[in-house]
Design an enzyme around this catalytic site. Sequence first.
Site, mmCIF file in Angstrom:
data_model
loop_
_atom_site.group_PDB
_atom_site.id
_atom_site.type_symbol
_atom_site.label_atom_id
_atom_site.label_comp_id
_atom_site.label_asym_id
_atom_site.label_seq_id
_atom_site.Cartn_x
_atom_site.Cartn_y
_atom_site.Cartn_z
ATOM 1 N N GLY A 28 2.334 -5.662 -12.585
ATOM 2 C CA GLY A 28 3.660 -5.967 -12.029
ATOM 3 C C GLY A 28 3.668 -7.335 -11.374
ATOM 4 N N ARG A 64 1.301 -5.364 -19.090
ATOM 5 C CA ARG A 64 0.263 -4.336 -18.929
ATOM 6 C C ARG A 64 -0.272 -4.075 -20.340
ATOM 7 N NH1 ARG A 64 4.167 -2.236 -14.946
ATOM 8 N NH2 ARG A 64 3.179 -2.457 -12.925
ATOM 9 N N ASP A 98 -4.795 -3.452 -8.856
ATOM 10 C CA ASP A 98 -6.043 -2.742 -9.184
ATOM 11 C C ASP A 98 -6.262 -2.556 -10.690
ATOM 12 O OD1 ASP A 98 -4.012 -0.930 -9.276
ATOM 13 O OD2 ASP A 98 -4.936 0.562 -7.960
ATOM 14 N N THR A 152 0.463 -8.177 -5.840
ATOM 15 C CA THR A 152 1.302 -6.988 -6.030
ATOM 16 C C THR A 152 2.175 -6.826 -4.791
ATOM 17 O OG1 THR A 152 1.337 -4.562 -6.058
ATOM 18 C CG2 THR A 152 -0.680 -5.565 -5.260
ATOM 19 N N ASP A 158 2.988 -4.058 -3.572
ATOM 20 C CA ASP A 158 2.707 -2.772 -2.920
ATOM 21 C C ASP A 158 1.749 -2.832 -1.730
ATOM 22 O OD1 ASP A 158 4.382 -1.511 -4.666
ATOM 23 O OD2 ASP A 158 2.810 -0.774 -5.995
ATOM 24 N N ASP A 192 -1.346 -2.436 -1.673
ATOM 25 C CA ASP A 192 -2.292 -1.320 -1.702
ATOM 26 C C ASP A 192 -3.668 -1.729 -2.224
ATOM 27 O OD1 ASP A 192 -1.361 -1.810 -4.254
ATOM 28 O OD2 ASP A 192 -1.171 0.291 -4.818
ATOM 29 N N ARG A 202 4.825 3.278 -5.674
ATOM 30 C CA ARG A 202 4.518 4.458 -6.485
ATOM 31 C C ARG A 202 3.412 5.276 -5.833
ATOM 32 N NH1 ARG A 202 4.031 2.544 -12.327
ATOM 33 N NH2 ARG A 202 2.577 1.179 -11.281
HETATM 34 O O1 F6P Z 1 3.022 -2.220 -8.810
HETATM 35 C C1 F6P Z 1 4.190 -2.557 -8.129
HETATM 36 C C2 F6P Z 1 5.339 -1.678 -8.472
HETATM 37 O O2 F6P Z 1 6.408 -2.368 -7.953
HETATM 38 C C3 F6P Z 1 5.345 -0.223 -8.009
HETATM 39 O O3 F6P Z 1 5.698 -0.026 -6.684
HETATM 40 C C4 F6P Z 1 6.313 0.375 -8.971
HETATM 41 O O4 F6P Z 1 6.192 1.745 -9.086
HETATM 42 C C5 F6P Z 1 5.948 -0.303 -10.235
HETATM 43 O O5 F6P Z 1 5.498 -1.592 -9.872
HETATM 44 C C6 F6P Z 1 7.025 -0.385 -11.274
HETATM 45 O O6 F6P Z 1 6.636 -1.334 -12.215
HETATM 46 P P1 F6P Z 1 7.182 -1.483 -13.702
HETATM 47 O O7 F6P Z 1 8.637 -1.429 -13.620
HETATM 48 O O8 F6P Z 1 6.684 -2.817 -14.122
HETATM 49 O O9 F6P Z 1 6.586 -0.372 -14.458
#
Ligand code: F6P
Length: 325
Positions: A11, A72, A103, A126, A128, A130, A172
């Site tokens: 992301g 991804r 990660d 990221t 998040d 995390d 998430r």
């Molecule tokens: O990893 C960051 C994040 O924003 C998460 O909080 C979220 O669930 C996810 O990416 C959604 O990403 P995508 O729309 O790219 O699948």
Amino acid sequence: MKKIAVFTSGGDSPGMNACIRAVVRTGIYRGLDVFGINRGYEGMIEGDIYQMHSHSVSNIIQRGGTMLKSARSMEFKTPEGRKTAYENLTALGIEGLVAIGGDGTFTGAKVFFEEYGIPTVGCPGTIDNDIYGTDYTIGFDTAVNTALEAIDKIRDTAAAHDRIFFVEVMGRDAGFIAIESGIGGGAEFVMVPETQTDLNTVVESLNRHREGIKSSSIIVVAEGDDLGNAGQIMAMVKEKIDNPSKEFKFTTLGHIQRGGAPTARDRVLGSRCGMGAVDGLLAGKTNCMSGVMNNELVYTPFADCIGKTKSINPDHLALIEILSI
Ligand code: F6P
């Protein structure tokens, strides 16, 4: 080491561009040839790799997203995909990598290093927050401020109509955005994936608020909460609350949290981590992430960044409860 390459993966997050800029310019300053790889591991497999110059990263420090694009990659999870990626890198003489991501990105980098031995240093990109090994990740501060701006606006209309609003923020697996935007936005309640949410506590607290002086409430829900999404939780609370004629609404903030101009904090963090990654590679570091802890640049093994959990601070949840009386 004479040639390195940089890429963003997973992301996107605001501040990734500042980080790319720092990698490119630090590399050139230190006498290296720096290459950019488009769309992360996907571009590595497809050979979408090009040499970057100082001017390649002009005018990007203030932009959200990532000029190298992100993806991804499923193919990189296969040995064949990684072999093709390795062949493409060695054909260009690339001897070191800077991986900007979360990660998933570091998991890929760790496997790749173990198989092919190309030194890699990561940067934590990221929203998040995390990732173990850095106090904050690149993009988190911007995402929190974006969420906060939205919560402030929702508060205006919630107060005007005496409504109870559930606001869903990203996260998430992690509640950092929810907690910080909840504290900053004066939320009555915050729900996060790290703790089990007790519906009765939420209902009791809202009932209590209704008996008192509060006519409107804001509840921030992280998208990964165990009870469900903001709409589902709203429906469950509505069924249990003392005064069901009360008006309930929910808003999902979604991907607006991923975009926008990075804050000063994210630009500085991205720049520091990016420079740290190049200097780390030149100092012989590999298989680790360049992060900032207690305002010091630190290197943490990928194994720890992936394997160890960055915990939320329970004091922050207590703070929200105390300040919402
Ligand atoms: O990893 C960051 C994040 O924003 C998460 O909080 C979220 O669930 C996810 O990416 C959604 O990403 P995508 O729309 O790219 O699948």
